[in-house]
Design an enzyme around this catalytic site. Structure first.
Site, PDB file in Angstrom:
ATOM      1  N   HIS A 247       0.846  -1.205   0.000  1.00 43.05           N
ATOM      2  CA  HIS A 247       0.000   0.000   0.000  1.00 43.05           C
ATOM      3  C   HIS A 247       0.882   1.256   0.000  1.00 43.05           C
ATOM      4  CE1 HIS A 247      -3.219  -2.645   2.070  1.00 43.05           C
ATOM      5  NE2 HIS A 247      -3.699  -2.335   0.888  1.00 43.05           N
TER       6      HIS A 247
ATOM      7  N   LYS B 169     -15.452  -8.652   3.783  1.00 40.34           N
ATOM      8  CA  LYS B 169     -14.332  -9.110   4.616  1.00 40.34           C
ATOM      9  C   LYS B 169     -14.722  -9.222   6.081  1.00 40.34           C
ATOM     10  CE  LYS B 169     -10.559  -7.683   1.667  1.00 40.34           C
ATOM     11  NZ  LYS B 169      -9.454  -6.764   1.434  1.00 40.34           N
TER      12      LYS B 169
ATOM     13  N   ARG C 120      -2.073  -6.340  -8.244  1.00 38.46           N
ATOM     14  CA  ARG C 120      -0.912  -7.185  -7.935  1.00 38.46           C
ATOM     15  C   ARG C 120      -0.690  -8.253  -8.993  1.00 38.46           C
ATOM     16  NH1 ARG C 120      -3.010  -9.086  -2.421  1.00 38.46           N
ATOM     17  NH2 ARG C 120      -4.879  -8.824  -3.693  1.00 38.46           N
TER      18      ARG C 120
HETATM   19  N1  COA Z   1       0.667  -4.449  -2.744  1.00 35.34           N
HETATM   20  C1  COA Z   1       0.354  -5.460  -1.930  1.00 35.34           C
HETATM   21  N2  COA Z   1      -0.899  -5.771  -1.557  1.00 35.34           N
HETATM   22  C2  COA Z   1      -1.887  -4.998  -2.019  1.00 35.34           C
HETATM   23  C3  COA Z   1      -1.632  -3.928  -2.875  1.00 35.34           C
HETATM   24  C4  COA Z   1      -0.287  -3.651  -3.235  1.00 35.34           C
HETATM   25  N3  COA Z   1       0.039  -2.657  -4.045  1.00 35.34           N
HETATM   26  N4  COA Z   1      -2.812  -3.355  -3.183  1.00 35.34           N
HETATM   27  C5  COA Z   1      -3.767  -4.058  -2.549  1.00 35.34           C
HETATM   28  N5  COA Z   1      -3.197  -5.048  -1.843  1.00 35.34           N
HETATM   29  C6  COA Z   1      -3.903  -6.067  -1.082  1.00 35.34           C
HETATM   30  C7  COA Z   1      -4.403  -5.615   0.244  1.00 35.34           C
HETATM   31  O1  COA Z   1      -3.478  -5.888   1.261  1.00 35.34           O
HETATM   32  C8  COA Z   1      -5.685  -6.398   0.409  1.00 35.34           C
HETATM   33  O2  COA Z   1      -5.444  -7.681   0.934  1.00 35.34           O
HETATM   34  P1  COA Z   1      -6.605  -8.537   1.661  1.00 35.34           P
HETATM   35  O3  COA Z   1      -7.647  -8.840   0.618  1.00 35.34           O
HETATM   36  O4  COA Z   1      -5.897  -9.722   2.161  1.00 35.34           O
HETATM   37  O5  COA Z   1      -7.178  -7.665   2.775  1.00 35.34           O
HETATM   38  C9  COA Z   1      -6.186  -6.538  -1.021  1.00 35.34           C
HETATM   39  O6  COA Z   1      -5.057  -6.404  -1.827  1.00 35.34           O
HETATM   40  C10 COA Z   1      -7.137  -5.468  -1.422  1.00 35.34           C
HETATM   41  O7  COA Z   1      -7.349  -4.644  -0.335  1.00 35.34           O
HETATM   42  P2  COA Z   1      -7.449  -3.096  -0.281  1.00 35.34           P
HETATM   43  O8  COA Z   1      -6.684  -2.415  -1.377  1.00 35.34           O
HETATM   44  O9  COA Z   1      -7.159  -2.688   1.105  1.00 35.34           O
HETATM   45  O10 COA Z   1      -8.917  -2.900  -0.679  1.00 35.34           O
HETATM   46  P3  COA Z   1     -10.210  -3.733  -0.479  1.00 35.34           P
HETATM   47  O11 COA Z   1     -10.380  -4.589  -1.677  1.00 35.34           O
HETATM   48  O12 COA Z   1     -10.320  -4.354   0.842  1.00 35.34           O
HETATM   49  O13 COA Z   1     -11.158  -2.470  -0.507  1.00 35.34           O
HETATM   50  C11 COA Z   1     -12.975  -1.064  -0.998  1.00 35.34           C
HETATM   51  C12 COA Z   1     -12.261  -2.386  -1.282  1.00 35.34           C
HETATM   52  C13 COA Z   1     -12.988  -0.721   0.483  1.00 35.34           C
HETATM   53  C14 COA Z   1     -12.292   0.066  -1.775  1.00 35.34           C
HETATM   54  C15 COA Z   1     -14.397  -1.299  -1.549  1.00 35.34           C
HETATM   55  O14 COA Z   1     -14.977  -2.394  -0.858  1.00 35.34           O
HETATM   56  C16 COA Z   1     -15.248  -0.064  -1.367  1.00 35.34           C
HETATM   57  O15 COA Z   1     -15.202   0.830  -2.209  1.00 35.34           O
HETATM   58  N6  COA Z   1     -16.012  -0.018  -0.266  1.00 35.34           N
HETATM   59  C17 COA Z   1     -16.900   1.079   0.008  1.00 35.34           C
HETATM   60  C18 COA Z   1     -18.339   0.688  -0.273  1.00 35.34           C
HETATM   61  C19 COA Z   1     -18.602   0.716  -1.768  1.00 35.34           C
HETATM   62  O16 COA Z   1     -18.529   1.727  -2.424  1.00 35.34           O
HETATM   63  N7  COA Z   1     -18.948  -0.470  -2.277  1.00 35.34           N
HETATM   64  C20 COA Z   1     -19.216  -0.644  -3.681  1.00 35.34           C
HETATM   65  C21 COA Z   1     -18.018  -1.184  -4.382  1.00 35.34           C
HETATM   66  S1  COA Z   1     -18.430  -1.742  -6.012  1.00 35.34           S
END
Ligand code: COA
Length: 173
Positions: free
Chosen positions: A17, A41, A91
């Site tokens: 991140h 999650k 990724r």
């Molecule tokens: N390097 C390493 N790991 C990475 C990375 C990078 N550059 N980018 C992302 N990751 C990993 C994260 O650690 C995370 O791992 P996990 O799944 O084990 O937790 C995963 O990839 C993705 O996580 P993150 O980037 O934190 O985002 P998320 O997918 O959990 O978040 C939201 C998604 C919160 C943005 C999305 O659910 C959202 O917009 N929520 C708000 C409500 C909404 O609008 N919903 C409608 C969506 S269509």
């Protein structure tokens, strides 16, 4: 002023991140990191407010990066901003389906929402917050996965210990 919004659950934030934040901060005038809920999650380690504090600690050195939390839809959060660009890290090809669908749904909900993908650094393609949580809870080594500034907070939380005072006191930028 160009503005990037980097949404995620960041539970906890990792070096992956931080790499995306650092690179976005070089490209955009302003980067707003937004801690949001991913309804799919479970097994959270930190609350969104605590994740804000953790990100605040690891981004202190960037003067164009701010962090906050928002409990709602990304499509609603961006309403207040002019021409925001949503940044997401990719990724591997396995991320693509999910990210592509999310970008399209968000666009449907709010037509001004543009998503841009940044390819994750090869050093972090295997990394995820769930890997960090699992390793932390089993006492694994985390120093090459998470920024040094938040290592202690993650280890303490994984041991079920008292959170460091600084975690609740840190002021979100
Ligand atoms: N390097 C390493 N790991 C990475 C990375 C990078 N550059 N980018 C992302 N990751 C990993 C994260 O650690 C995370 O791992 P996990 O799944 O084990 O937790 C995963 O990839 C993705 O996580 P993150 O980037 O934190 O985002 P998320 O997918 O959990 O978040 C939201 C998604 C919160 C943005 C999305 O659910 C959202 O917009 N929520 C708000 C409500 C909404 O609008 N919903 C409608 C969506 S269509």
């Amino acid at each position: 002023m160009s503005l990037a919004i980097y949404p995620g659950s960041f539970d906890p934030p990792t070096l992956g991140h931080l790499d995306i934040i650092r690179r976005a901060a070089l490209i955009f005038d302003e980067v707003k990191v937004c801690v949001m809920k991913n309804g799919a999650k479970s097994g959270a380690m930190f609350t969104p407010e605590e994740c804000v504090c953790l990100i605040g600690k690891i981004t202190e050195r960037f003067n164009n990066v701010t962090v906050s939390a928002f409990d709602g839809l990304l499509a609603d959060y961006i309403e207040d901003f002019e021409k925001p660009v949503i940044i997401r890290g990719l990724r591997a090809i396995t991320d693509f389906d999910y990210e592509f669908q999310m970008a399209l749904v968000n666009k449907k909900l709010n037509s001004k929402l543009e998503t841009m993908f940044m390819v994750a650094d090869t050093r972090y393609t295997y990394l995820s917050s769930s890997v960090v949580r699992a390793l932390a809870r089993s006492g694994g080594k985390l120093s090459c996965l998470v920024p040094a500034e938040i290592l202690d907070a993650i280890c303490r939380e994984a041991r079920g210990g008292v959170k460091p005072e600084s975690l609740s006191q840190h002021q979100a930028k």
